[in-house]
Motif scaffolding. Structure first.
Motif, PDB file in Angstrom:
ATOM      1  N   LEU A  28     -28.870  37.159 -16.172  1.00 48.99           N
ATOM      2  CA  LEU A  28     -29.193  37.677 -17.506  1.00 48.99           C
ATOM      3  C   LEU A  28     -30.670  38.031 -17.619  1.00 48.99           C
ATOM      4  O   LEU A  28     -31.040  39.059 -18.181  1.00 48.99           O
ATOM      5  CB  LEU A  28     -28.836  36.644 -18.573  1.00 48.99           C
ATOM      6  N   ASP A  29     -31.518  37.164 -17.080  1.00 51.87           N
ATOM      7  CA  ASP A  29     -32.954  37.431 -17.124  1.00 51.87           C
ATOM      8  C   ASP A  29     -33.290  38.720 -16.382  1.00 51.87           C
ATOM      9  O   ASP A  29     -34.136  39.505 -16.824  1.00 51.87           O
ATOM     10  CB  ASP A  29     -33.736  36.270 -16.501  1.00 51.87           C
ATOM     11  N   ALA A  30     -32.651  38.942 -15.246  1.00 47.71           N
ATOM     12  CA  ALA A  30     -32.968  40.102 -14.416  1.00 47.71           C
ATOM     13  C   ALA A  30     -32.296  41.372 -14.912  1.00 47.71           C
ATOM     14  O   ALA A  30     -32.846  42.462 -14.774  1.00 47.71           O
ATOM     15  CB  ALA A  30     -32.554  39.832 -12.969  1.00 47.71           C
ATOM     16  N   LEU A  31     -31.100  41.232 -15.506  1.00 46.85           N
ATOM     17  CA  LEU A  31     -30.313  42.434 -15.823  1.00 46.85           C
ATOM     18  C   LEU A  31     -29.974  42.576 -17.301  1.00 46.85           C
ATOM     19  O   LEU A  31     -29.330  43.561 -17.679  1.00 46.85           O
ATOM     20  CB  LEU A  31     -29.013  42.412 -15.009  1.00 46.85           C
ATOM     21  N   GLU A  76     -19.490  37.928 -20.888  1.00 44.29           N
ATOM     22  CA  GLU A  76     -18.919  37.129 -19.808  1.00 44.29           C
ATOM     23  C   GLU A  76     -19.934  36.122 -19.272  1.00 44.29           C
ATOM     24  O   GLU A  76     -19.616  34.958 -19.016  1.00 44.29           O
ATOM     25  CB  GLU A  76     -18.435  38.047 -18.686  1.00 44.29           C
ATOM     26  N   LEU A  77     -21.187  36.569 -19.131  1.00 43.07           N
ATOM     27  CA  LEU A  77     -22.231  35.670 -18.634  1.00 43.07           C
ATOM     28  C   LEU A  77     -22.570  34.581 -19.651  1.00 43.07           C
ATOM     29  O   LEU A  77     -22.880  33.443 -19.293  1.00 43.07           O
ATOM     30  CB  LEU A  77     -23.479  36.470 -18.279  1.00 43.07           C
ATOM     31  N   LEU A  78     -22.506  34.929 -20.940  1.00 43.38           N
ATOM     32  CA  LEU A  78     -22.861  33.964 -21.984  1.00 43.38           C
ATOM     33  C   LEU A  78     -21.832  32.853 -22.132  1.00 43.38           C
ATOM     34  O   LEU A  78     -22.130  31.798 -22.705  1.00 43.38           O
ATOM     35  CB  LEU A  78     -23.038  34.683 -23.323  1.00 43.38           C
ATOM     36  N   VAL A 103     -28.403  27.626 -26.931  1.00 42.62           N
ATOM     37  CA  VAL A 103     -28.094  28.523 -28.043  1.00 42.62           C
ATOM     38  C   VAL A 103     -29.129  29.637 -28.155  1.00 42.62           C
ATOM     39  O   VAL A 103     -28.827  30.752 -28.579  1.00 42.62           O
ATOM     40  CB  VAL A 103     -27.979  27.720 -29.363  1.00 42.62           C
ATOM     41  N   GLU A 104     -30.402  29.355 -27.745  1.00 36.74           N
ATOM     42  CA  GLU A 104     -31.458  30.377 -27.833  1.00 36.74           C
ATOM     43  C   GLU A 104     -31.132  31.604 -26.973  1.00 36.74           C
ATOM     44  O   GLU A 104     -31.434  32.736 -27.362  1.00 36.74           O
ATOM     45  CB  GLU A 104     -32.807  29.790 -27.400  1.00 36.74           C
ATOM     46  N   THR A 105     -30.536  31.365 -25.794  1.00 35.54           N
ATOM     47  CA  THR A 105     -30.192  32.482 -24.913  1.00 35.54           C
ATOM     48  C   THR A 105     -29.131  33.358 -25.551  1.00 35.54           C
ATOM     49  O   THR A 105     -29.195  34.593 -25.496  1.00 35.54           O
ATOM     50  CB  THR A 105     -29.691  31.959 -23.553  1.00 35.54           C
ATOM     51  N   VAL A 106     -28.135  32.732 -26.189  1.00 34.58           N
ATOM     52  CA  VAL A 106     -27.079  33.498 -26.856  1.00 34.58           C
ATOM     53  C   VAL A 106     -27.664  34.294 -28.016  1.00 34.58           C
ATOM     54  O   VAL A 106     -27.331  35.464 -28.225  1.00 34.58           O
ATOM     55  CB  VAL A 106     -25.965  32.554 -27.347  1.00 34.58           C
ATOM     56  N   LEU A 107     -28.568  33.661 -28.774  1.00 35.15           N
ATOM     57  CA  LEU A 107     -29.189  34.346 -29.921  1.00 35.15           C
ATOM     58  C   LEU A 107     -29.995  35.569 -29.494  1.00 35.15           C
ATOM     59  O   LEU A 107     -30.167  36.504 -30.268  1.00 35.15           O
ATOM     60  CB  LEU A 107     -30.084  33.368 -30.680  1.00 35.15           C
ATOM     61  N   ALA A 108     -30.480  35.568 -28.255  1.00 33.82           N
ATOM     62  CA  ALA A 108     -31.251  36.715 -27.772  1.00 33.82           C
ATOM     63  C   ALA A 108     -30.396  37.982 -27.740  1.00 33.82           C
ATOM     64  O   ALA A 108     -30.924  39.103 -27.796  1.00 33.82           O
ATOM     65  CB  ALA A 108     -31.816  36.417 -26.384  1.00 33.82           C
ATOM     66  N   TYR A 109     -29.081  37.812 -27.647  1.00 34.47           N
ATOM     67  CA  TYR A 109     -28.162  38.960 -27.601  1.00 34.47           C
ATOM     68  C   TYR A 109     -27.300  39.046 -28.858  1.00 34.47           C
ATOM     69  O   TYR A 109     -26.365  39.848 -28.928  1.00 34.47           O
ATOM     70  CB  TYR A 109     -27.267  38.855 -26.361  1.00 34.47           C
ATOM     71  N   HIS A 110     -27.631  38.242 -29.863  1.00 30.50           N
ATOM     72  CA  HIS A 110     -26.827  38.114 -31.071  1.00 30.50           C
ATOM     73  C   HIS A 110     -26.613  39.453 -31.774  1.00 30.50           C
ATOM     74  O   HIS A 110     -25.482  39.794 -32.143  1.00 30.50           O
ATOM     75  CB  HIS A 110     -27.514  37.112 -32.009  1.00 30.50           C
ATOM     76  N   GLU A 111     -27.693  40.205 -31.979  1.00 24.34           N
ATOM     77  CA  GLU A 111     -27.583  41.452 -32.744  1.00 24.34           C
ATOM     78  C   GLU A 111     -26.659  42.462 -32.074  1.00 24.34           C
ATOM     79  O   GLU A 111     -26.090  43.328 -32.733  1.00 24.34           O
ATOM     80  CB  GLU A 111     -28.967  42.075 -32.944  1.00 24.34           C
ATOM     81  N   GLU A 124     -17.061  31.273 -30.685  1.00 23.99           N
ATOM     82  CA  GLU A 124     -16.515  30.249 -29.791  1.00 23.99           C
ATOM     83  C   GLU A 124     -17.583  29.749 -28.815  1.00 23.99           C
ATOM     84  O   GLU A 124     -17.590  28.577 -28.428  1.00 23.99           O
ATOM     85  CB  GLU A 124     -15.322  30.829 -29.021  1.00 23.99           C
ATOM     86  N   ILE A 125     -18.503  30.628 -28.426  1.00 23.21           N
ATOM     87  CA  ILE A 125     -19.624  30.226 -27.555  1.00 23.21           C
ATOM     88  C   ILE A 125     -20.635  29.394 -28.343  1.00 23.21           C
ATOM     89  O   ILE A 125     -21.160  28.388 -27.849  1.00 23.21           O
ATOM     90  CB  ILE A 125     -20.303  31.471 -26.950  1.00 23.21           C
ATOM     91  N   TYR A 126     -20.900  29.811 -29.596  1.00 24.87           N
ATOM     92  CA  TYR A 126     -21.931  29.153 -30.394  1.00 24.87           C
ATOM     93  C   TYR A 126     -21.595  27.701 -30.748  1.00 24.87           C
ATOM     94  O   TYR A 126     -22.473  26.825 -30.702  1.00 24.87           O
ATOM     95  CB  TYR A 126     -22.142  29.921 -31.709  1.00 24.87           C
TER      96      TYR A 126
END
Length: 578
Positions: free
Chosen positions: A466-469, A484-486, A492-500, A512-514
């Motif tokens: 995720l960091d690289a791509l 799929e990666l999440l 939770v911070e990593t998921v929020l980075a893609y939240h929008e 379900e991930i959160y």
């Protein structure tokens, strides 16, 4: 609470409504009698307000006959604003009256009375005597202005020093006083009194440079004062109709000072002063003096860390020789110093301007070799960007692709600008093949590097992918790959980075991930700021994902039940329930 600060002490709603009433001229009248103010304010009807002040400022009582009864209503607040405005107007009138009174007094004083006062007051106050003499120094050539300003600046420094050291707090007051003296120098320049202006700039630079070595100037105040003195010196040098002997004095001053390494080791003061020194050398046609100075400096710079300053001096020497028309000498010196980045850059620019791209690339490649030998990775990268620039000028598609791809992923975080420049060299069909191949290659490389290593016990392969791509997936709108990666994400911070990008596209899946991540975070946090952060995360998820409210509220109930002795947590979580 006072008339000066009441708007910061009362509740926001009353303050806003009262200000609106005041701005709409609802305060019909306001008068003061023995520190009690009486006002009439137009509301649904005309209300009478009474405000009592202590010491003409502190609010000790207030009353309004509106139906609200008690407390601070909007009519009282509007009256506060009116009182503040009227008191301010009164102070302005007093100041104007005092100013006029002083002006009238000056007109009534005779010359003998005035001179008598000045003589008597100067005998008691040495600072006043010095300032008076300096102000009228142009009336008496016997006054040594330079000496007096030097003594004045030294006195200021001593005042703010403790056994020769200026601490962090004192540096502010010290620089303020010096800046005021330098301001006098700027006034002299405006009056074309360049000698007295130099009499200020000279000791300001010398004394402050001697002081900065024994100061805590981490806030940069003393450095700013030195820069102000340097700017003053520049104004003097660049002024029209300045006497040649003054130019010579300044040249001599700078030649002496710039031999002191402190100018180059404490900030960039030497590098700021040197262009002034060079400009004077050009004006005075001091070719031998200037070049001899540089040669002497370069000869003395033999230390391991002296390369930068030596390169600077040689670069300035070439610029000087060009400025005075000694082009042959400048060219010889240029070719002898091609290992200096700035000199090589200038030659590359000339070749690019002449569209001699082949020669420019050869010169850049030579610069890359030198930089690689010295281990200067940043310089290598800068040269490679020049090669990209030439590739664009030559419309060299393979070259553009090579360098834009490199710079897009040179750092761990992708550069979107270079990425899109790389992408634009392909049509849509070609690009899909290229980027999918890159994603596959990068993913396999990451997984391969961490497979069967000790770090794999703690390592989650999807995180570096995720960091690289991650930015690539966003640019290409590969939302399913991110989702799929999440699914294996632990923060939770990593998921929020893609939240929008995912909340509206995959609301059920992302919720379900959160939920397990929020549960884990809720069990782990232990400070009020952590509780507030958790609550804010819940609010955002609840707002953006339809149907999430019930699950989040159920989680909050569990967390509150499990932590009855954490009132701060309960208070913050209750804010989500509102």
């Amino acid at each position: 609470m006072t008339i000066a600060n009441f708007d910061k002490e009362i509740i926001q709603s009353a303050q806003s409504k009262g200000l609106m009433y005041f701005e709409q001229n609802a305060v019909l009248s306001v008068e003061e009698s023995d520190y009690v103010w009486h006002a009439e304010v137009q509301g649904n009807e005309v209300y009478n307000i009474e405000v009592t002040l202590k010491d003409q400022n502190e609010i000790v009582g207030y009353n309004c006959n509106c139906p609200i009864g008690g407390g601070i209503c909007k009519h009282i607040v509007a009256t506060f604003y009116a009182i503040r405005l009227q008191m301010k107007s009164q102070r302005v009138q007093v100041k104007a009256t005092n100013k006029n009174a002083f002006a009238n007094l000056l007109l009534k004083i005779s010359q003998n009375e005035f001179q008598g006062f000045i003589t008597q007051y100067a005998a008691k106050n040495k600072d006043f005597k010095t300032e008076f003499e300096l102000w009228f120094a142009d009336k008496d050539p016997k006054i040594d202005v330079g000496k007096k300003y030097s003594e004045m600046i030294k006195k200021v420094i001593r005042k703010h020093s403790d056994h020769g050291f200026v601490d962090y707090r004192s540096s502010f007051s010290l620089s303020n006083e010096i800046e005021n003296i330098i301001a006098s120098g700027n006034e002299f320049v405006a009056r074309k009194n360049y000698r007295d202006a130099f009499a200020i700039a000279r000791p300001a630079i010398v004394e402050l440079m001697a002081t900065i070595e024994y100061s805590d100037d981490s806030n940069g105040n003393i450095g700013d004062a030195i820069s102000s003195a340097t700017e003053l010196l520049g104004k003097i040098i660049n002024a029209e109709a300045i006497a040649i002997d003054l130019h010579e004095q300044i040249f001599s001053f700078l030649r002496t000072e710039l031999t002191n390494k402190i100018y180059f080791e404490y900030g960039d003061f030497g590098y700021e002063l040197f262009p002034l020194f060079q400009a004077l050398a050009v004006k005075l046609n001091y070719t031998n003096e200037f070049t001899a100075f540089i040669d002497a400096q370069c000869a003395a710079l033999t230390g391991q860390y002296d390369n930068y300053r030596r390169d600077f001096f040689n670069t300035q020497k070439i610029a000087f020789l060009k400025a005075i028309g000694h082009t042959d000498e400048a060219e010889q010196l240029t070719h002898a110093n091609m290992d200096i980045v700035e000199i090589r850059e200038a030659e590359v620019e000339k070749l690019i301007h002449a569209k001699d791209y082949g020669a420019a690339k050869l010169m850049i490649e030579g610069g890359i070799k030198i930089a690689e030998q010295m281990g200067h990775c940043g310089t290598v990268s800068a040269w490679q960007r020049q090669l990209l620039r030439i590739a664009v000028l030559e419309k060299d598609i393979p070259g553009i692709r090579h360098y834009t791809k490199k710079f897009a992923f040179d750092n761990w975080s992708m550069d979107v600008g270079y990425y899109n420049q790389w992408k634009q060299t392909y049509n849509a069909e070609e690009w899909r093949t290229v980027i999918d191949a890159y994603i596959l290659e990068k993913t396999e490389k990451i997984n391969r590097e961490h497979k069967n290593t000790k770090a794999s016990v703690f390592f989650q392969p999807h995180v570096p992918v995720l960091d690289a791509l991650g930015k690539v997936f966003i640019e290409e709108q590969y939302w399913d790959k991110i989702l799929e990666l999440l699914k294996n994400e632990k923060k939770v911070e990593t998921v929020l980075a893609y939240h929008e990008h995912l909340a509206k596209r995959y609301p059920a899946e992302i919720l379900e991930i959160y939920m397990p991540l929020l549960t884990e975070l809720g069990n782990r946090v232990n400070t009020r700021s952590d509780y507030a952060d958790l609550a804010n995360k819940m609010k955002r998820i609840q707002k953006d994902i339809p149907g999430s409210k019930e699950q989040i509220h159920r989680l909050i109930s569990v967390l509150k039940a499990n932590n009855p002795r954490r009132p701060a947590m309960i208070q913050e979580l209750n804010k989500v329930l509102i």
